[in-house]
Design a protein around this motif. Sequence first.
Motif, PDB file in Angstrom:
ATOM      1  N   ASP A  16       5.254  -6.397  11.100  1.00  0.00           N
ATOM      2  CA  ASP A  16       3.815  -6.530  10.881  1.00  0.00           C
ATOM      3  C   ASP A  16       3.148  -5.424  11.712  1.00  0.00           C
ATOM      4  O   ASP A  16       3.784  -4.401  11.975  1.00  0.00           O
ATOM      5  CB  ASP A  16       3.289  -7.942  11.184  1.00  0.00           C
ATOM      6  CG  ASP A  16       3.458  -8.352  12.639  1.00  0.00           C
ATOM      7  OD1 ASP A  16       3.823  -7.488  13.484  1.00  0.00           O
ATOM      8  OD2 ASP A  16       3.205  -9.532  12.963  1.00  0.00           O
ATOM      9  N   GLN A  39       0.606  -0.503   5.027  1.00  0.00           N
ATOM     10  CA  GLN A  39      -0.694  -1.120   4.778  1.00  0.00           C
ATOM     11  C   GLN A  39      -1.083  -1.038   3.307  1.00  0.00           C
ATOM     12  O   GLN A  39      -1.712  -1.960   2.777  1.00  0.00           O
ATOM     13  CB  GLN A  39      -1.749  -0.481   5.677  1.00  0.00           C
ATOM     14  CG  GLN A  39      -1.531  -0.800   7.153  1.00  0.00           C
ATOM     15  CD  GLN A  39      -2.716  -0.451   8.028  1.00  0.00           C
ATOM     16  OE1 GLN A  39      -3.493   0.447   7.721  1.00  0.00           O
ATOM     17  NE2 GLN A  39      -2.870  -1.170   9.125  1.00  0.00           N
ATOM     18  N   ASN A  42       0.474  -3.990   1.536  1.00  0.00           N
ATOM     19  CA  ASN A  42      -0.248  -5.239   1.765  1.00  0.00           C
ATOM     20  C   ASN A  42      -1.566  -5.283   1.009  1.00  0.00           C
ATOM     21  O   ASN A  42      -1.946  -6.320   0.446  1.00  0.00           O
ATOM     22  CB  ASN A  42      -0.483  -5.439   3.263  1.00  0.00           C
ATOM     23  CG  ASN A  42       0.633  -6.211   3.938  1.00  0.00           C
ATOM     24  OD1 ASN A  42       1.144  -7.182   3.383  1.00  0.00           O
ATOM     25  ND2 ASN A  42       1.019  -5.784   5.124  1.00  0.00           N
ATOM     26  N   ASN A  47      -3.224  -8.899   0.621  1.00  0.00           N
ATOM     27  CA  ASN A  47      -3.081  -9.383   1.996  1.00  0.00           C
ATOM     28  C   ASN A  47      -4.012  -8.635   2.933  1.00  0.00           C
ATOM     29  O   ASN A  47      -4.513  -7.558   2.624  1.00  0.00           O
ATOM     30  CB  ASN A  47      -1.650  -9.155   2.501  1.00  0.00           C
ATOM     31  CG  ASN A  47      -0.634 -10.023   1.801  1.00  0.00           C
ATOM     32  OD1 ASN A  47      -0.970 -11.025   1.171  1.00  0.00           O
ATOM     33  ND2 ASN A  47       0.626  -9.641   1.913  1.00  0.00           N
ATOM     34  N   ARG A  49      -4.183  -6.140   5.962  1.00  0.00           N
ATOM     35  CA  ARG A  49      -3.338  -4.944   5.997  1.00  0.00           C
ATOM     36  C   ARG A  49      -2.109  -5.070   6.879  1.00  0.00           C
ATOM     37  O   ARG A  49      -1.124  -4.366   6.681  1.00  0.00           O
ATOM     38  CB  ARG A  49      -4.164  -3.741   6.464  1.00  0.00           C
ATOM     39  CG  ARG A  49      -5.305  -3.426   5.561  1.00  0.00           C
ATOM     40  CD  ARG A  49      -6.054  -2.210   6.067  1.00  0.00           C
ATOM     41  NE  ARG A  49      -7.362  -2.114   5.442  1.00  0.00           N
ATOM     42  CZ  ARG A  49      -8.225  -1.145   5.664  1.00  0.00           C
ATOM     43  NH1 ARG A  49      -7.923  -0.189   6.516  1.00  0.00           N
ATOM     44  NH2 ARG A  49      -9.393  -1.132   5.054  1.00  0.00           N
ATOM     45  N   ASP A  50      -2.151  -5.944   7.866  1.00  0.00           N
ATOM     46  CA  ASP A  50      -1.096  -5.985   8.881  1.00  0.00           C
ATOM     47  C   ASP A  50      -0.191  -7.203   8.763  1.00  0.00           C
ATOM     48  O   ASP A  50       0.521  -7.544   9.698  1.00  0.00           O
ATOM     49  CB  ASP A  50      -1.721  -5.936  10.275  1.00  0.00           C
ATOM     50  CG  ASP A  50      -2.501  -4.652  10.503  1.00  0.00           C
ATOM     51  OD1 ASP A  50      -2.026  -3.601  10.052  1.00  0.00           O
ATOM     52  OD2 ASP A  50      -3.578  -4.704  11.121  1.00  0.00           O
ATOM     53  N   LEU A  51      -0.191  -7.859   7.597  1.00  0.00           N
ATOM     54  CA  LEU A  51       0.618  -9.064   7.423  1.00  0.00           C
ATOM     55  C   LEU A  51       2.098  -8.695   7.332  1.00  0.00           C
ATOM     56  O   LEU A  51       2.463  -7.566   6.969  1.00  0.00           O
ATOM     57  CB  LEU A  51       0.162  -9.806   6.165  1.00  0.00           C
ATOM     58  CG  LEU A  51       0.395 -11.324   6.127  1.00  0.00           C
ATOM     59  CD1 LEU A  51      -0.279 -12.002   7.311  1.00  0.00           C
ATOM     60  CD2 LEU A  51      -0.136 -11.898   4.819  1.00  0.00           C
ATOM     61  N   ALA A  53       5.816  -7.964   6.324  1.00  0.00           N
ATOM     62  CA  ALA A  53       6.451  -7.412   5.124  1.00  0.00           C
ATOM     63  C   ALA A  53       7.817  -6.869   5.538  1.00  0.00           C
ATOM     64  O   ALA A  53       8.196  -6.928   6.708  1.00  0.00           O
ATOM     65  CB  ALA A  53       5.578  -6.311   4.517  1.00  0.00           C
ATOM     66  N   ALA A 115       5.929  -5.654   0.276  1.00  0.00           N
ATOM     67  CA  ALA A 115       4.959  -6.658   0.719  1.00  0.00           C
ATOM     68  C   ALA A 115       4.946  -7.801  -0.284  1.00  0.00           C
ATOM     69  O   ALA A 115       5.119  -7.598  -1.488  1.00  0.00           O
ATOM     70  CB  ALA A 115       3.565  -6.051   0.839  1.00  0.00           C
ATOM     71  N   GLY A 119       2.469 -13.035   2.679  1.00  0.00           N
ATOM     72  CA  GLY A 119       3.300 -12.722   3.834  1.00  0.00           C
ATOM     73  C   GLY A 119       4.565 -13.554   3.915  1.00  0.00           C
ATOM     74  O   GLY A 119       4.846 -14.418   3.072  1.00  0.00           O
TER      75      GLY A 119
END
Length: 352
Positions: A16, A39, A42, A47, A49-51, A53, A115, A119
């Motif tokens: 992440d 990003q 995601n 999502n 952007r930082d979830l 993956a 992604a 998540g």
Amino acid sequence: MGIVVENPGVLTTIQDKGRYGYEQFGVSPSGPMDLESFQIANILVGNSRDLSALEATMLGPTLRFTQDNIIAVTGGDMMPLLDEKPLPMNQAVLVKAGSVLKLRAARTGCRTYVAFAGGLDVPEVMGSRATGVQNKVGGLEGRKLAKGDEISFLAPKTALPRMEARRTDHPMPAGKERVLRVILGPQDDAFTPQGIDTFLGQPYNVTNDFDRMGCRLDGPVIQHKVDGNIISDGMVTGAIQVPTSGLPIIMLAERQTVGGYTKIATVITADLPVIGQCRPGDTIRFQSVTVPQAHQLWREMQQRLNALDQNLNAPAPQAPAQPQAHMLGPVRHYRITVNGKVYETSIQVVSQ
């Protein structure tokens, strides 16, 4: 329910945004090697952007889905197959339970991102789900994926707004030569003028000693005034250490948090994805830029991401609610004088 790993590939990890705030305890931040591709993946599946993956390196995994979900594959082209048919890159795709996603050897780039809408459901460790292989924390037991691993989805989706438009063009750079823009320092004064000229003027080759911790380069020796040793001090992602051997080492996502070698320069944030997608044998040249230039390049990257996110994921504008007839009160008329001029207006009261 989510995915089952049938083949883990060479190095596939859960990432992440990274684990920040623990470097004083020797814990590196980890996170994706190519933040922009990560990003974008995601954003494509709706999502934040930082979830969490997947990041695959050089040779990707084979995954069997046990639950429907929407995915996107970005970054290096591992020629993905879904049920043995080509899967488009940089596009959101609904995958059904029972389907098999196969990533092959990277044709371009080095790292590929997958992604999943909602998540991946792995525990947070120190505020992050990112795998730190060197520190053995986060992700799935702090390690790369292995055959038979099962990973659940956090909040899978089978539909997203504007599904047909959820695609973008984000190709990997062509050719085998890359330019990395750097800010000189903090120990550039430890090198002779000739050493600085060598660093900025000569090509360097990416060696096989290249992982998530760092990348050793081979090429002309960079000349120190004395040697490459200093009292250990803090390290940042992108720092370029030059030990007494005179050959540079670029520190990356799972770098150590302190180091005792002179740091001639630091790769700017906007170019970290470039080194993240390099392969052994690629050629790198360094170019010096100023801090304001680095800031502008970072802003341009953020603007690209913001534009994609806004286009795909911004809520649709809501038309203002029209009052119902039973909510309308009497109309009241007013005459107002302002600076000698007379204005007439009327107001209708709306009850709540």
